[in-house]
Design a protein around this motif. Structure first.
Motif, PDB file in Angstrom:
ATOM      1  N   UNK A  59       0.840  -1.210   0.000  1.00 31.63           N
ATOM      2  CA  UNK A  59       0.000   0.000   0.000  1.00 31.63           C
ATOM      3  C   UNK A  59       0.871   1.255   0.000  1.00 31.63           C
ATOM      4  N   UNK A  60       1.932   1.254   0.816  1.00 36.27           N
ATOM      5  CA  UNK A  60       2.787   2.433   0.908  1.00 36.27           C
ATOM      6  C   UNK A  60       3.478   2.721  -0.431  1.00 36.27           C
ATOM      7  N   UNK A  61       3.942   1.670  -1.103  1.00 32.77           N
ATOM      8  CA  UNK A  61       4.736   1.872  -2.323  1.00 32.77           C
ATOM      9  C   UNK A  61       3.928   1.713  -3.614  1.00 32.77           C
ATOM     10  N   UNK A  62       2.607   1.524  -3.459  1.00 29.59           N
ATOM     11  CA  UNK A  62       1.727   1.395  -4.631  1.00 29.59           C
ATOM     12  C   UNK A  62       2.184   0.263  -5.557  1.00 29.59           C
ATOM     13  N   UNK A  63       2.439  -0.887  -4.938  1.00 36.21           N
ATOM     14  CA  UNK A  63       2.823  -2.092  -5.678  1.00 36.21           C
ATOM     15  C   UNK A  63       1.793  -3.177  -5.428  1.00 36.21           C
ATOM     16  N   UNK A  64       1.802  -4.241  -6.237  1.00 37.11           N
ATOM     17  CA  UNK A  64       0.956  -5.386  -5.902  1.00 37.11           C
ATOM     18  C   UNK A  64       1.706  -6.264  -4.887  1.00 37.11           C
ATOM     19  N   UNK A  65       0.995  -7.116  -4.139  1.00 37.00           N
ATOM     20  CA  UNK A  65       1.659  -7.884  -3.071  1.00 37.00           C
ATOM     21  C   UNK A  65       2.749  -8.827  -3.572  1.00 37.00           C
ATOM     22  N   UNK A  66       2.554  -9.425  -4.750  1.00 35.99           N
ATOM     23  CA  UNK A  66       3.559 -10.363  -5.261  1.00 35.99           C
ATOM     24  C   UNK A  66       4.873  -9.638  -5.546  1.00 35.99           C
ATOM     25  N   UNK A  67       4.790  -8.505  -6.244  1.00 37.82           N
ATOM     26  CA  UNK A  67       6.004  -7.737  -6.523  1.00 37.82           C
ATOM     27  C   UNK A  67       6.640  -7.208  -5.242  1.00 37.82           C
ATOM     28  N   UNK A  68       5.796  -6.811  -4.286  1.00 31.86           N
ATOM     29  CA  UNK A  68       6.322  -6.326  -3.000  1.00 31.86           C
ATOM     30  C   UNK A  68       7.138  -7.405  -2.308  1.00 31.86           C
ATOM     31  N   UNK A 236       8.512 -28.049  -1.648  1.00 31.73           N
ATOM     32  CA  UNK A 236       7.702 -26.845  -1.422  1.00 31.73           C
ATOM     33  C   UNK A 236       7.827 -25.920  -2.629  1.00 31.73           C
ATOM     34  N   UNK A 237       6.672 -25.470  -3.141  1.00 34.64           N
ATOM     35  CA  UNK A 237       6.684 -24.566  -4.295  1.00 34.64           C
ATOM     36  C   UNK A 237       6.285 -23.163  -3.849  1.00 34.64           C
ATOM     37  N   UNK A 238       7.108 -22.155  -4.167  1.00 32.29           N
ATOM     38  CA  UNK A 238       6.793 -20.777  -3.749  1.00 32.29           C
ATOM     39  C   UNK A 238       7.098 -19.772  -4.854  1.00 32.29           C
ATOM     40  N   UNK A 239       6.549 -20.004  -6.038  1.00 37.00           N
ATOM     41  CA  UNK A 239       6.813 -19.039  -7.104  1.00 37.00           C
ATOM     42  C   UNK A 239       6.261 -17.658  -6.752  1.00 37.00           C
ATOM     43  N   UNK A 240       5.187 -17.640  -5.985  1.00 35.57           N
ATOM     44  CA  UNK A 240       4.559 -16.371  -5.608  1.00 35.57           C
ATOM     45  C   UNK A 240       4.004 -16.508  -4.193  1.00 35.57           C
ATOM     46  N   UNK A 241       3.755 -15.383  -3.515  1.00 35.81           N
ATOM     47  CA  UNK A 241       3.141 -15.475  -2.184  1.00 35.81           C
ATOM     48  C   UNK A 241       1.741 -16.080  -2.290  1.00 35.81           C
ATOM     49  N   UNK A 242       1.331 -16.791  -1.249  1.00 31.31           N
ATOM     50  CA  UNK A 242      -0.035 -17.327  -1.193  1.00 31.31           C
ATOM     51  C   UNK A 242      -0.674 -16.896   0.116  1.00 31.31           C
TER      52      UNK A 242
END
Length: 409
Positions: A59-68, A236-242
């Motif tokens: 929210x602070x940096x105006x990014x999506x959560x995955x990129x953050x 364990x697969x973690x390509x992106x946050x879940x």
């Protein structure tokens, strides 16, 4: 205790000392010492990041959560952290254990000392209050399932340390949390390994402290490249946050409710419907069949609602089977360690953080790659002694020394 003054656990002076030992300055000291040390004296530094902190930074940096999450991983690697994990993974175990524990307590309620309602225990501010103010009333009701932070502590210092062929004291584990009271939780003696003289979580830093680290390093998060999150093991697969369904505090009510409906009554719940009571922080969920209430759950966020719940329990008039309890109004996304709005518009910021948190793809804990495999080869099966030891904890009545409290309840 919290920068916003919104809530403060009942903190003693001794606990204040513990908290000052955990800060971004402390992390910086460890990283600097690591750089100066001989290779065989360096610690393996692991950071575990909460989804709530990611949403606040997004929210602070105006990014999506995955990129953050990926840019934060990049930042931590730049300053000397070796591995970065997502605590949504450890939350799978916390949710599964909470589900199983509730069903066991519900089935044995007639002859069990562990009473209904089950009260969620992942919020350390609430646990601090329960242990110090109403221990005989509340402790038998608390869920024994560890919080995601402390499950991650066990994963890092037990499972991951073995994977790396290191003893637990050779790892330094820092977590990023939305809440100052998580520092207290990490300092509990229950989460200290006597044999190796090390904590499961060595240091907790808040979202705000991560922001200060970025500022001190002269780094803007959006300018960083994307880096993949790390996986605890090859399964364990973690390509992106879940994330998980059911709100910004971990979804405990929703997961326990769905599981209990299916396990106890053979009912698959498609959609969980919340009914607000006095306010949006006190809501009820019911499962009914043929006019009969089978399950009656509630959320109680903020100390006004918690005190209302305690009064119901004192009078023996608590109608609930399970209550998701959180000390902060609006729950963990509004934790005292989260970023505050520069312009003072906190309501709008919270709505934005909640929206970003909901954008993350959700998964059912049992279906997450690696979870059932780890139950098998790390914990020696569901319900095993090892699972009980590493995924559960206990609570203790604390003598209330009136003069040491900074907050009067």
């Amino acid at each position: 205790m919290t920068s916003s003054g919104r809530r403060s656990g009942c903190i003693t002076s001794a606990e204040s000392v513990l908290i000052t030992q955990q800060s971004h300055e402390e992390l910086r000291k460890i990283l600097n010492a690591n750089k100066a040390a001989a290779p065989d004296h360096r610690k393996l530094v692991v950071a575990s990041v909460s989804p709530q902190s990611v949403a606040s930074l997004a929210a602070r940096f105006q990014l999506n959560p995955t990129d953050t999450a990926r840019k934060l991983t990049s930042f931590f690697k730049k300053i000397g952290v070796h591995y970065v994990f997502d605590t949504a993974f450890s939350r799978n175990f916390s949710l599964i254990e909470s589900q199983r524990e509730f069903v066991q307590r519900f089935r044995s309620q007639a002859n069990s000392r562990q009473a209904l309602p089950v009260l969620a225990s992942t919020c350390p501010g609430w646990i601090c209050y329960a242990e110090k103010t109403h221990s005989s009333l509340l402790l038998p009701h608390l869920s024994t399932a560890r919080s995601p932070q402390q499950v991650m502590g066990a994963l890092v210092k037990d499972f991951f340390a073995r994977q790396q062929h290191l003893t637990p004291d050779r790892l330094y584990h820092v977590t990023v949390m939305p809440c100052y009271d998580k520092k207290l939780e990490a300092s509990r003696p229950d989460f200290f390994n006597q044999e190796f003289q090390t904590r499961d979580v060595d240091c907790v830093i808040t979202t705000g402290e991560v922001f200060r680290l970025l500022e001190e390093e002269g780094v803007l998060l959006p300018d960083l490249e994307l880096a993949p999150l790390d996986a605890l093991s090859s399964c364990v697969s973690v390509e992106e946050p879940t994330s998980h369904r059911g709100g910004g505090s971990g979804g405990y009510l929703e997961h326990v409710f769905r599981h209990a409906a299916r396990e106890l009554f053979g009912i698959d719940v498609a959609e969980v419907t919340y009914k607000p009571l006095r306010n949006k922080d006190f809501q009820e969920v019911t499962l009914e069949r043929d006019g009969q209430v089978l399950l009656h759950f509630a959320t109680a966020y903020g100390f006004r609602n918690i005190q209302n719940l305690v009064q119901k329990l004192k009078r023996g008039r608590c109608p609930y089977h399970y209550v998701e309890v959180m000390a902060c109004p609006s729950g963990c996304l509004n934790g005292g360690g989260q970023l505050r709005p520069p312009d003072g518009h906190s309501k709008e910021l919270l709505q934005q953080v909640e929206q970003l948190y909901r954008e993350v793809r959700t998964q059912v804990p049992e279906d997450v790659p690696g979870v059932l495999e780890l139950y098998g080869h790390w914990l020696q099966g569901e319900g095993s002694d090892k699972a009980s030891r590493l995924l559960h904890t206990q609570y203790h009545a604390v003598e209330r020394a009136g003069s040491s409290f900074s907050i009067k309840w």
